[in-house]
Write an enzyme that holds these catalytic residues in place. Sequence first.
Site, PDB file in Angstrom:
ATOM      1  N   ASP A  24       0.799  -1.230   0.000  1.00 22.39           N
ATOM      2  CA  ASP A  24       0.000   0.000   0.000  1.00 22.39           C
ATOM      3  C   ASP A  24       0.832   1.282   0.000  1.00 22.39           C
ATOM      4  O   ASP A  24       0.289   2.370   0.215  1.00 22.39           O
ATOM      5  CB  ASP A  24      -0.975   0.020   1.194  1.00 22.39           C
TER       6      ASP A  24
ATOM      7  N   ARG B 254       0.852   6.941   0.018  1.00 24.53           N
ATOM      8  CA  ARG B 254       0.065   5.934   0.752  1.00 24.53           C
ATOM      9  C   ARG B 254      -1.272   5.778   0.046  1.00 24.53           C
ATOM     10  O   ARG B 254      -2.001   6.744  -0.125  1.00 24.53           O
ATOM     11  CB  ARG B 254      -0.147   6.399   2.196  1.00 24.53           C
TER      12      ARG B 254
ATOM     13  N   ASP C  97      -5.412  -1.083   3.418  1.00 27.19           N
ATOM     14  CA  ASP C  97      -4.309  -1.444   4.306  1.00 27.19           C
ATOM     15  C   ASP C  97      -3.881  -2.856   3.938  1.00 27.19           C
ATOM     16  O   ASP C  97      -4.643  -3.814   4.119  1.00 27.19           O
ATOM     17  CB  ASP C  97      -4.755  -1.368   5.768  1.00 27.19           C
TER      18      ASP C  97
ATOM     19  N   GLU D  43       1.377  -6.455   6.395  1.00 34.99           N
ATOM     20  CA  GLU D  43       2.786  -6.102   6.563  1.00 34.99           C
ATOM     21  C   GLU D  43       3.658  -7.239   6.027  1.00 34.99           C
ATOM     22  O   GLU D  43       3.206  -8.383   5.878  1.00 34.99           O
ATOM     23  CB  GLU D  43       3.092  -5.850   8.044  1.00 34.99           C
TER      24      GLU D  43
ATOM     25  N   ARG E  58       3.772  10.933   4.369  1.00 37.02           N
ATOM     26  CA  ARG E  58       3.377  10.397   3.068  1.00 37.02           C
ATOM     27  C   ARG E  58       2.141  11.130   2.558  1.00 37.02           C
ATOM     28  O   ARG E  58       1.285  11.534   3.348  1.00 37.02           O
ATOM     29  CB  ARG E  58       3.078   8.898   3.170  1.00 37.02           C
TER      30      ARG E  58
END
Length: 278
Positions: free
Chosen positions: A96, A167, A172, A175, A209
């Site tokens: 993302d 971003r 989302d 990770e 960002r």
Amino acid sequence: MPGVMGTAPGHRRERRGSFHVRTGVAGKRVPPSTVLAYCIGAIALLASAGRTRAPKEFCLGSFWCISLTPVAYKPQGVKYELHTLHVDAKAVTDGDTITVYVNMANHPESGDVSQEVHKAATEWTKARVAKNCQRADALQKIILDGGYRQVPNTRGEQVLAKKYRIRLRGIDAPESLMPYGKEAKEELVRLVQGKTLKISIYDSDRYGRLVGDVDCNGVSVQEHMLKKGLAWHYTAYDHRMELSKWENQARVSRTGLWALPDPEKPWEWRKKKRSGTV
């Protein structure tokens, strides 16, 4: 309307480039009630032109026509658009976040570049051609200190560019250490590598960002990632129904991370990591 309604058949008289009257029968007068109806319709069409890309001309019946200049649709909340140079694979941080470069010649803030930086960019090119490395390094420092750098464009020419971290608004992705984190990054690389992007900027986040909607050759990057099951709809910051719809399509088909029995939300994973419970 005297002097207008009696024009020859098919004749068109422009009224300040926006309104004109077209008659179907010579000498025929339009009833006041019809004129009023046309005026109301004209107002409605003008209002709609602010929301859509209008055609060159609207005609109401055979008498009234409205000429409109096409206008580009700009979503509510968009501050400005960025049109990037080609994206490198290394520019993708995760599923993302993307680092992009924007040619200052096509930048909304092009007027903010100092004369010192402009001059250094021009002289830097000359120094490179002359193979004067010491001079080129000194000029490059001026450019970098100003927040810019020289980046090749599509023709291989070095252009003055500014770097931004973007971003993706409203999603989302997992990770990198989470399940499907690697797959999310790889999919985003596959989609944007070597492409130029159009980014509609809405805001910035606490990490500096820029937050925006990203378009890659007509494809919504957020829609693509959600439908691939490689991102969550980030409902804490974005309530758009279409994002929930795209996420749900992947859920129902058990695509990507939705193949997992109980996929963990990235924001909850980060919270655990901060508290040391991951």
